[in-house]
Design a protein around this motif. Structure first.
Motif, PDB file in Angstrom:
ATOM      1  N   MET A   3      14.156  42.775  22.029  1.00 17.84           N
ATOM      2  CA  MET A   3      14.461  44.159  21.642  1.00 17.84           C
ATOM      3  C   MET A   3      15.493  44.142  20.532  1.00 17.84           C
ATOM      4  O   MET A   3      16.519  43.472  20.641  1.00 17.84           O
ATOM      5  CB  MET A   3      15.023  44.919  22.847  1.00 17.84           C
ATOM      6  CG  MET A   3      15.335  46.394  22.547  1.00 17.84           C
ATOM      7  SD  MET A   3      15.878  47.239  24.049  1.00 17.84           S
ATOM      8  CE  MET A   3      16.168  48.861  23.395  1.00 17.84           C
ATOM      9  N   SER A   4      15.275  44.853  19.433  1.00 16.61           N
ATOM     10  CA  SER A   4      16.211  44.847  18.328  1.00 16.61           C
ATOM     11  C   SER A   4      17.415  45.698  18.659  1.00 16.61           C
ATOM     12  O   SER A   4      17.343  46.652  19.421  1.00 16.61           O
ATOM     13  CB  SER A   4      15.544  45.358  17.047  1.00 16.61           C
ATOM     14  OG  SER A   4      15.139  46.697  17.234  1.00 16.61           O
ATOM     15  N   ILE A   5      18.551  45.361  18.020  1.00 13.66           N
ATOM     16  CA  ILE A   5      19.800  46.011  18.363  1.00 13.66           C
ATOM     17  C   ILE A   5      19.795  47.477  17.945  1.00 13.66           C
ATOM     18  O   ILE A   5      20.347  48.339  18.600  1.00 13.66           O
ATOM     19  CB  ILE A   5      20.965  45.249  17.705  1.00 13.66           C
ATOM     20  CG1 ILE A   5      21.117  43.903  18.410  1.00 13.66           C
ATOM     21  CG2 ILE A   5      22.252  46.023  17.769  1.00 13.66           C
ATOM     22  CD1 ILE A   5      22.152  43.025  17.805  1.00 13.66           C
ATOM     23  N   ASN A   6      19.127  47.798  16.837  1.00 16.12           N
ATOM     24  CA  ASN A   6      19.162  49.166  16.333  1.00 16.12           C
ATOM     25  C   ASN A   6      17.857  49.910  16.590  1.00 16.12           C
ATOM     26  O   ASN A   6      17.459  50.776  15.831  1.00 16.12           O
ATOM     27  CB  ASN A   6      19.459  49.154  14.830  1.00 16.12           C
ATOM     28  CG  ASN A   6      18.438  48.358  14.064  1.00 16.12           C
ATOM     29  OD1 ASN A   6      17.564  47.737  14.657  1.00 16.12           O
ATOM     30  ND2 ASN A   6      18.547  48.365  12.744  1.00 16.12           N
ATOM     31  N   ALA A   7      17.197  49.566  17.710  1.00 18.39           N
ATOM     32  CA  ALA A   7      15.858  50.076  17.949  1.00 18.39           C
ATOM     33  C   ALA A   7      15.821  51.591  18.094  1.00 18.39           C
ATOM     34  O   ALA A   7      15.225  52.289  17.292  1.00 18.39           O
ATOM     35  CB  ALA A   7      15.272  49.404  19.191  1.00 18.39           C
ATOM     36  N   SER A   8      16.450  52.108  19.123  1.00 21.57           N
ATOM     37  CA  SER A   8      16.233  53.523  19.404  1.00 21.57           C
ATOM     38  C   SER A   8      17.513  54.323  19.587  1.00 21.57           C
ATOM     39  O   SER A   8      17.495  55.530  19.459  1.00 21.57           O
ATOM     40  CB  SER A   8      15.368  53.661  20.659  1.00 21.57           C
ATOM     41  OG  SER A   8      16.004  53.040  21.747  1.00 21.57           O
ATOM     42  N   GLN A   9      18.612  53.667  19.904  1.00 26.71           N
ATOM     43  CA  GLN A   9      19.830  54.403  20.224  1.00 26.71           C
ATOM     44  C   GLN A   9      20.664  54.571  18.956  1.00 26.71           C
ATOM     45  O   GLN A   9      21.647  53.880  18.737  1.00 26.71           O
ATOM     46  CB  GLN A   9      20.627  53.625  21.296  1.00 26.71           C
ATOM     47  CG  GLN A   9      19.886  53.455  22.588  1.00 26.71           C
ATOM     48  CD  GLN A   9      20.105  54.649  23.496  1.00 26.71           C
ATOM     49  OE1 GLN A   9      20.971  55.476  23.259  1.00 26.71           O
ATOM     50  NE2 GLN A   9      19.302  54.747  24.532  1.00 26.71           N
ATOM     51  N   ARG A  10      20.278  55.516  18.108  1.00 25.11           N
ATOM     52  CA  ARG A  10      21.002  55.718  16.855  1.00 25.11           C
ATOM     53  C   ARG A  10      22.431  56.180  17.105  1.00 25.11           C
ATOM     54  O   ARG A  10      23.316  55.922  16.301  1.00 25.11           O
ATOM     55  CB  ARG A  10      20.263  56.728  15.974  1.00 25.11           C
ATOM     56  CG  ARG A  10      18.961  56.193  15.406  1.00 25.11           C
ATOM     57  CD  ARG A  10      18.411  57.110  14.331  1.00 25.11           C
ATOM     58  NE  ARG A  10      17.192  56.572  13.758  1.00 25.11           N
ATOM     59  CZ  ARG A  10      17.157  55.680  12.784  1.00 25.11           C
ATOM     60  NH1 ARG A  10      18.278  55.229  12.276  1.00 25.11           N
ATOM     61  NH2 ARG A  10      16.017  55.241  12.327  1.00 25.11           N
ATOM     62  N   ALA A  11      22.666  56.902  18.212  1.00 25.54           N
ATOM     63  CA  ALA A  11      24.007  57.376  18.514  1.00 25.54           C
ATOM     64  C   ALA A  11      24.881  56.262  19.079  1.00 25.54           C
ATOM     65  O   ALA A  11      26.102  56.399  19.117  1.00 25.54           O
ATOM     66  CB  ALA A  11      23.951  58.542  19.492  1.00 25.54           C
ATOM     67  N   PHE A  12      24.271  55.169  19.516  1.00 20.46           N
ATOM     68  CA  PHE A  12      25.046  54.067  20.082  1.00 20.46           C
ATOM     69  C   PHE A  12      25.906  53.442  18.993  1.00 20.46           C
ATOM     70  O   PHE A  12      25.436  53.119  17.905  1.00 20.46           O
ATOM     71  CB  PHE A  12      24.094  53.040  20.699  1.00 20.46           C
ATOM     72  CG  PHE A  12      24.786  51.840  21.285  1.00 20.46           C
ATOM     73  CD1 PHE A  12      25.893  51.991  22.109  1.00 20.46           C
ATOM     74  CD2 PHE A  12      24.317  50.559  21.026  1.00 20.46           C
ATOM     75  CE1 PHE A  12      26.536  50.883  22.651  1.00 20.46           C
ATOM     76  CE2 PHE A  12      24.939  49.450  21.569  1.00 20.46           C
ATOM     77  CZ  PHE A  12      26.048  49.614  22.374  1.00 20.46           C
ATOM     78  N   PHE A  13      27.193  53.247  19.297  1.00 23.23           N
ATOM     79  CA  PHE A  13      28.156  52.800  18.292  1.00 23.23           C
ATOM     80  C   PHE A  13      28.145  51.281  18.123  1.00 23.23           C
ATOM     81  O   PHE A  13      28.749  50.759  17.189  1.00 23.23           O
ATOM     82  CB  PHE A  13      29.560  53.272  18.701  1.00 23.23           C
ATOM     83  CG  PHE A  13      30.560  53.270  17.585  1.00 23.23           C
ATOM     84  CD1 PHE A  13      30.426  54.128  16.496  1.00 23.23           C
ATOM     85  CD2 PHE A  13      31.649  52.421  17.616  1.00 23.23           C
ATOM     86  CE1 PHE A  13      31.346  54.132  15.464  1.00 23.23           C
ATOM     87  CE2 PHE A  13      32.584  52.410  16.599  1.00 23.23           C
ATOM     88  CZ  PHE A  13      32.434  53.278  15.510  1.00 23.23           C
ATOM     89  N   GLY A  14      27.460  50.559  19.014  1.00 24.60           N
ATOM     90  CA  GLY A  14      27.456  49.099  18.961  1.00 24.60           C
ATOM     91  C   GLY A  14      27.011  48.525  17.631  1.00 24.60           C
ATOM     92  O   GLY A  14      27.661  47.624  17.090  1.00 24.60           O
ATOM     93  N   PRO A  15      25.879  48.979  17.042  1.00 23.35           N
ATOM     94  CA  PRO A  15      25.459  48.441  15.753  1.00 23.35           C
ATOM     95  C   PRO A  15      26.501  48.622  14.650  1.00 23.35           C
ATOM     96  O   PRO A  15      26.625  47.773  13.763  1.00 23.35           O
ATOM     97  CB  PRO A  15      24.185  49.241  15.442  1.00 23.35           C
ATOM     98  CG  PRO A  15      23.644  49.617  16.776  1.00 23.35           C
ATOM     99  CD  PRO A  15      24.853  49.883  17.618  1.00 23.35           C
ATOM    100  N   THR A  16      27.265  49.708  14.694  1.00 27.92           N
ATOM    101  CA  THR A  16      28.338  49.909  13.717  1.00 27.92           C
ATOM    102  C   THR A  16      29.416  48.849  13.892  1.00 27.92           C
ATOM    103  O   THR A  16      29.956  48.318  12.914  1.00 27.92           O
ATOM    104  CB  THR A  16      28.945  51.314  13.879  1.00 27.92           C
ATOM    105  OG1 THR A  16      27.926  52.291  13.733  1.00 27.92           O
ATOM    106  CG2 THR A  16      30.036  51.567  12.847  1.00 27.92           C
ATOM    107  N   VAL A  17      29.733  48.536  15.146  1.00 26.31           N
ATOM    108  CA  VAL A  17      30.725  47.492  15.421  1.00 26.31           C
ATOM    109  C   VAL A  17      30.230  46.136  14.913  1.00 26.31           C
ATOM    110  O   VAL A  17      30.981  45.371  14.308  1.00 26.31           O
ATOM    111  CB  VAL A  17      31.035  47.424  16.931  1.00 26.31           C
ATOM    112  CG1 VAL A  17      31.974  46.267  17.239  1.00 26.31           C
ATOM    113  CG2 VAL A  17      31.632  48.735  17.405  1.00 26.31           C
ATOM    114  N   VAL A  18      28.942  45.843  15.148  1.00 21.51           N
ATOM    115  CA  VAL A  18      28.380  44.571  14.678  1.00 21.51           C
ATOM    116  C   VAL A  18      28.449  44.486  13.156  1.00 21.51           C
ATOM    117  O   VAL A  18      28.834  43.446  12.586  1.00 21.51           O
ATOM    118  CB  VAL A  18      26.924  44.411  15.169  1.00 21.51           C
ATOM    119  CG1 VAL A  18      26.254  43.218  14.503  1.00 21.51           C
ATOM    120  CG2 VAL A  18      26.890  44.240  16.678  1.00 21.51           C
ATOM    121  N   ALA A  19      28.087  45.572  12.470  1.00 20.03           N
ATOM    122  CA  ALA A  19      28.123  45.582  11.009  1.00 20.03           C
ATOM    123  C   ALA A  19      29.549  45.384  10.495  1.00 20.03           C
ATOM    124  O   ALA A  19      29.793  44.620   9.540  1.00 20.03           O
ATOM    125  CB  ALA A  19      27.539  46.886  10.473  1.00 20.03           C
ATOM    126  N   ALA A  20      30.516  46.067  11.118  1.00 22.47           N
ATOM    127  CA  ALA A  20      31.911  45.923  10.698  1.00 22.47           C
ATOM    128  C   ALA A  20      32.429  44.516  10.973  1.00 22.47           C
ATOM    129  O   ALA A  20      33.175  43.932  10.157  1.00 22.47           O
ATOM    130  CB  ALA A  20      32.772  46.955  11.422  1.00 22.47           C
TER     131      ALA A  20
END
Length: 427
Positions: A1-18
């Motif tokens: 399952m990809s990290i940015n699949a469906s939960q756009r409001a989830f802040f985790g992908p922003t943390v990973v990018a930062a």
């Protein structure tokens, strides 16, 4: 399952990018920078190769000490504050490398740079990403750690370009100011948030699905085809699995870091500064490719020790190719050039796997509880060991012909392969 699949409001992908950006600066300035600083320091006469190599070693030795105390600092001041402080101290230290006029001043600069960079290294990446991911933590950490390799791709040639334009002191000032501003902004905008402050659960899941995911992961671990019931770890320093894994990782990284610390300055007389910077960047780009290849091609149930041995073997073959390229006379035409680039590609392919595969081996050979003890130990021992590689390789370089660094590195890598496979054959 990809990290940015469906939960756009989830802040985790922003943390990973930062955190990816943090790793670019941390490794680009604090890990891949010292080999370039060494060349600059020697060129301007602030220190000879032996003293400059000792400064690089002190940079890593002190870093290992600070890493051991980071959890305590995180508890007292919080991860965001310590990360920003680390960026500031690293910037001051690298500027010190640029203005140092004596070996003592150089060691003082290395004290600052060594203390600062580890606060932007692996411990910081894990501390920032781990609260946001549980089941998907390996994928999230893998994405964040790719920033470390990209740091080498970007900063190796960038340092050469900036130093050529404004000297190491000017380059360090420009990069340091940009780094501190970016990290301070990321800390204020991203790193200060936690799942609790955002009202979210790890992986962006609700509590019930999250519990089911954890249960599924535990069941999958129990069904691991490599070792369904790992033997318990009774005495860590007498356990053959731990000793061979720890020694294999330490030997492999010792050879790798020792050669990386001097590789840029060895390539400059042959290739010129700009091309040598591009070559170092290509090396670290290959680290990303090598890590991704292992992740894609390693099937479940594979003996990961043998995969690590292949990775070290490719690196050793690259070192031999580099040795041949510098040994052949220039009259040989295109052959030395081909061997040099092939050697760099092969050597670079194992840079990332040398640090990522041993923890994966530990996860299959030890129970989950034991792996939580083993992984920090093998990382700490390896870092404490490879910290001395730049200085020892520098002494070898001063004592004789620099060409000896290549066969010595290759022999140590072969010893790492033999150590890893010693337990694989027994198993």
């Amino acid at each position: 399952m990809s990290i940015n699949a469906s939960q756009r409001a989830f802040f985790g992908p922003t943390v990973v990018a930062a955190t990816f950006v943090l790793a670019v600066f941390g490794w680009g300035v604090g890990f891949y920078g010292p080999p370039v600083y060494l060349q600059s320091v020697v060129q301007r006469g602030a220190a000879d190769v032996a003293w400059a190599s000792a400064a690089v070693t002190w940079h890593f030795v002190l870093g290992a000490f600070v890493v051991a105390n980071l959890p305590r600092l995180y508890r007292r001041a919080g991860v965001p504050r310590i990360t920003v402080l680390g960026a500031l101290v690293l910037a001051l230290g690298v500027y010190g490398w640029g203005i140092a006029a004596t070996p003592l001043q150089l060691l003082l600069a290395a004290t600052l740079s060594g203390a600062g960079w580890v606060a932007m290294g692996a411990a910081a990446v894990n501390a920032l990403v781990a609260p946001w991911y549980a089941a998907r933590r390996p994928a999230a950490l893998g994405m964040a750690y790719n920033g470390a390799s990209l740091g080498g791709v970007v900063f190796s040639p960038l340092w050469v370009l900036l130093i050529g334009m404004m000297g190491l002191d000017g380059a360090a000032l420009v990069v340091g100011v940009v780094m501190v501003i970016v990290i301070a902004w990321l800390a204020a905008a991203v790193f200060r948030h936690t799942p609790a402050s955002k009202g979210q659960a790890p992986d962006g899941l609700d509590a019930a699905p999250q519990a089911a995911t954890h249960a599924g992961a535990s069941a999958a671990d129990a069904r691991s085809p490599v070792q369904a019931t790992p033997a318990p770890l009774i005495e860590v320093w007498q356990d053959r699995r731990f000793l061979t894994l720890c020694a294999g990782m330490a030997l492999g990284l010792f050879a790798q870091i020792g050669l990386i610390a001097h590789l840029f300055s060895l390539l400059v007389p042959i290739m010129g500064e700009k091309t040598a910077g591009v070559a170092m960047g290509l090396c670290t780009a290959c680290a990303i490719v090598g890590r991704m290849a292992v992740g894609k091609l390693m099937p479940p149930g594979t003996d990961r020790r043998r995969v690590a041995a292949i990775a070290y073997g490719l690196q050793a073959a690259g070192v031999v190719a580099l040795l041949c390229s510098v040994s052949l006379p220039a009259q040989e035409g295109v052959l030395p050039i081909v061997l040099r680039w092939v050697g760099l590609l092969l050597f670079g392919s194992g840079i990332g796997n040398a640090t990522s595969l041993p923890p994966l081996i530990a996860q299959t050979e030890f129970s989950r509880a034991d792996a939580q003890r083993v992984i920090p130990l093998i990382v700490a021992v390896s870092q404490g060991t490879y910290a001395f590689a730049p200085a020892l390789f520098g002494l070898l370089r001063e004592a004789g012909d620099a060409i000896w660094l290549f066969p010595v590195a290759a022999v140590i890598q072969l010893a790492a392969i033999a150590t890893l496979l010693a337990h694989a054959r027994r198993a």
